[in-house]
Design a protein around this motif. Structure first.
Motif, PDB file in Angstrom:
ATOM      1  N   PRO A  84      92.482   9.066  29.660  1.00  0.00           N
ATOM      2  CA  PRO A  84      92.801   7.907  28.640  1.00  0.00           C
ATOM      3  C   PRO A  84      92.024   7.544  27.778  1.00  0.00           C
ATOM      4  O   PRO A  84      90.625   7.700  27.870  1.00  0.00           O
ATOM      5  N   ASN A  85      92.136   7.406  26.335  1.00  0.00           N
ATOM      6  CA  ASN A  85      91.376   6.991  25.494  1.00  0.00           C
ATOM      7  C   ASN A  85      91.436   5.653  25.134  1.00  0.00           C
ATOM      8  O   ASN A  85      92.366   5.386  24.407  1.00  0.00           O
ATOM      9  N   ARG A  86      90.382   4.707  25.566  1.00  0.00           N
ATOM     10  CA  ARG A  86      90.480   3.410  25.357  1.00  0.00           C
ATOM     11  C   ARG A  86      90.592   2.857  23.658  1.00  0.00           C
ATOM     12  O   ARG A  86      91.457   1.967  23.407  1.00  0.00           O
ATOM     13  N   GLN A  90      94.507   3.008  25.600  1.00  0.00           N
ATOM     14  CA  GLN A  90      94.980   3.824  26.611  1.00  0.00           C
ATOM     15  C   GLN A  90      93.902   3.090  27.735  1.00  0.00           C
ATOM     16  O   GLN A  90      93.030   3.533  28.000  1.00  0.00           O
ATOM     17  N   THR A  91      94.382   1.859  28.461  1.00  0.00           N
ATOM     18  CA  THR A  91      93.453   1.081  29.179  1.00  0.00           C
ATOM     19  C   THR A  91      93.880   1.082  30.629  1.00  0.00           C
ATOM     20  O   THR A  91      93.212   0.271  31.573  1.00  0.00           O
ATOM     21  N   ASP A  92      94.824   1.763  30.984  1.00  0.00           N
ATOM     22  CA  ASP A  92      95.301   1.712  32.567  1.00  0.00           C
ATOM     23  C   ASP A  92      94.383   2.534  33.306  1.00  0.00           C
ATOM     24  O   ASP A  92      94.410   3.590  33.299  1.00  0.00           O
ATOM     25  N   TYR A 125      85.776   8.638  24.776  1.00  0.00           N
ATOM     26  CA  TYR A 125      86.835   7.906  24.849  1.00  0.00           C
ATOM     27  C   TYR A 125      86.846   6.347  25.195  1.00  0.00           C
ATOM     28  O   TYR A 125      87.988   5.928  25.525  1.00  0.00           O
ATOM     29  N   GLY A 126      85.517   6.068  25.167  1.00  0.00           N
ATOM     30  CA  GLY A 126      85.454   4.509  25.225  1.00  0.00           C
ATOM     31  C   GLY A 126      85.171   3.721  26.456  1.00  0.00           C
ATOM     32  O   GLY A 126      85.366   2.611  26.594  1.00  0.00           O
ATOM     33  N   TRP A 127      85.635   4.311  27.599  1.00  0.00           N
ATOM     34  CA  TRP A 127      85.496   3.975  28.992  1.00  0.00           C
ATOM     35  C   TRP A 127      84.073   3.697  29.320  1.00  0.00           C
ATOM     36  O   TRP A 127      83.231   4.474  29.128  1.00  0.00           O
ATOM     37  N   ASP A 128      83.964   2.328  29.824  1.00  0.00           N
ATOM     38  CA  ASP A 128      82.419   1.926  30.639  1.00  0.00           C
ATOM     39  C   ASP A 128      82.149   2.892  31.645  1.00  0.00           C
ATOM     40  O   ASP A 128      83.018   3.251  32.565  1.00  0.00           O
TER      41      ASP A 128
END
Length: 173
Positions: A84-86, A90-92, A125-128
């Motif tokens: 998923p791309n934050r 797409q934050t699930d 994709y921006g996830w920590d």
């Protein structure tokens, strides 16, 4: 299942299957995806184009996985998964977890006993990294509980020391 985290180049991992943090087109990209395509050689792109022509005309969905041969990689298989791309909302975390569980299922179906994962969705994709690590480790452990003995080893092969530290912390929890 033995689960470890190491810093290194996933394209050099001596495992049965490497997991590619792909985009939905399966036609290559940057980061891990670009490195895997470059190391596997042009036949990987041909195999991905064939998947698009036949079974995946709309591309691979977020959280899904599909396998191709590894071609010029040390690994026999490449398992492609789309994180998923934050940046696109797409934050699930369940979609992120599905990347790991779907990839393990596909790898096990291909008879892979050892699997190397990158930090899917961390980075561009921006996830920590810490969140990816927590979700990934929980997903892999949960999959192993439901599929005991299906895969012998999962190795998180991580490019940077900061991401490695996040995975080591998640593994220690």
């Amino acid at each position: 299942m033995h689960i470890t985290a190491v810093q290194g180049d996933i394209t050099e991992a001596a495992v049965d299957a490497v997991v590619n943090a792909a985009n939905s087109s399966l036609l290559g990209g940057g980061g891990v995806d670009g490195a895997i395509h470059a190391a596997a050689g042009p036949r990987l792109l041909e195999a991905c184009r064939e998947l698009r022509r036949t079974t995946l005309p709309a591309g691979l969905g977020v959280g899904d996985a599909v396998v191709t041969p590894g071609f010029d990689l040390p690994a026999a298989w490449v398992v492609h998964t789309v994180g998923p791309n934050r940046h696109r909302g797409q934050t699930d975390p369940a979609k992120l977890a599905s990347c790991f569980t779907s990839a393990l299922g596909v790898a096990a179906d291909a008879k892979a006993r050892t699997v190397a994962f990158p930090a899917v969705s961390a980075g561009v994709y921006g996830w920590d990294a810490a969140e990816v690590a927590r979700v990934a480790v929980e997903a892999v452990r949960g999959w192993d509980d439901e599929n005991p003995g299906a895969v012998d080893e999962v190795r998180f092969v991580l490019f940077g020391a900061d991401v490695l530290a996040a995975f080591e912390q998640a593994l220690a929890a």
